[in-house]
Write a protein that holds these residues in place. Sequence first.
Motif, short mmCIF file in Angstrom:
data_model
loop_
_atom_site.label_atom_id
_atom_site.label_comp_id
_atom_site.label_asym_id
_atom_site.label_seq_id
_atom_site.Cartn_x
_atom_site.Cartn_y
_atom_site.Cartn_z
N LEU A 128 0.57 -1.22 -0.07
CA LEU A 128 -0.04 0.06 0.03
C LEU A 128 0.84 1.26 0.01
O LEU A 128 0.36 2.36 0.04
N LYS A 129 2.20 1.11 -0.09
CA LYS A 129 3.06 2.34 -0.05
C LYS A 129 2.76 3.24 -1.15
O LYS A 129 2.58 2.72 -2.35
N GLY A 130 2.50 4.60 -0.91
CA GLY A 130 2.02 5.57 -1.79
C GLY A 130 0.92 5.55 -2.25
O GLY A 130 0.32 6.42 -3.16
N ALA A 151 -2.40 0.72 5.74
CA ALA A 151 -2.86 2.12 5.00
C ALA A 151 -2.73 3.25 6.01
O ALA A 151 -2.36 4.37 5.68
N GLU A 152 -3.46 3.13 7.26
CA GLU A 152 -3.65 4.52 8.03
C GLU A 152 -2.18 4.71 8.50
O GLU A 152 -2.08 5.96 8.84
N ALA A 153 -1.15 3.84 8.87
CA ALA A 153 0.06 4.08 9.40
C ALA A 153 0.63 4.97 8.25
O ALA A 153 1.65 5.87 8.51
N GLY A 154 0.38 4.73 6.88
CA GLY A 154 0.97 5.33 5.80
C GLY A 154 0.31 6.67 5.50
O GLY A 154 0.74 7.32 4.49
#
Length: 271
Positions: A128-130, A151-154
């Motif tokens: 899910l990076k980016g 997702a939320e951490a990113g």
Amino acid sequence: MDRLWRLPVPALRPRRAGPHERSRGDRRARVRGGSVDHRADPAARLPRLRRRRHVSAPVRHYPVFVDLAGRLAVVVGGGDEAERRARSLVKHGADVAVIAAEPTQGLIEMEAAGELTIERRGYVAGDLKGAFVVVCASGSEEIDTAASREAEAGGSLVAVPGLPALSNFTSPSVMRRGALQIAVSTGGTAPGLAKRIRAQIADEFGPEWGEYLELLGIVRAIVLDRVPESERRTRMLDALSADDSLREALAAGEHVDPEDVFKRLVMEQHD
């Protein structure tokens, strides 16, 4: 009598501070000892405020329309719900990537048409990076939970259909008439009710509203281009929005010329 005054006075035990007093004293001591003063640094309170949000009042979502054009949207899962979400994201211009070992036929057809890409495998950490927006619809609560946390951490927007507690946004039920969009949301509590309310709104706002809004946009552009005085422009645009006869004419199938509407506005302002 003298002996009475010489009686030993029992020693008084010091009063114990109550829990609230102790906590205040502890906080003052920590501040004096060099810890962060939350009153001086509101950002330091954020983790505590987030925890409080999850255990107290229900979340009130901030209503907003987001431009997804060209932004990366990742859909985890390949079932019917994942396909429905992917179609909506594609429709709104997102760059959609699907992660699914067994995608639906509809998703495969969308990939063949160049509308999205599919990674034919299961979700793994780092996928899910980016991503600007993430939809977790794998059908496995374990996988959706892990993907939601990543997702939320990113910093991504993340929705988990059926699990609003794992989501930081929900997709409303939307009634569209051209550029007009009316969104109805229950915050994920009762999606069926949101759909029913949307249907009731659709009965009130007929198909002519799309053409009506397009007409208002054209006339507005003419007013902005030809009327230099700010106050006069404002009066004309207010009169334009308040004139329901234009919509009624369009509903009756009549042709309405934007130039004629502008000329009428000019005449009304001179009266």
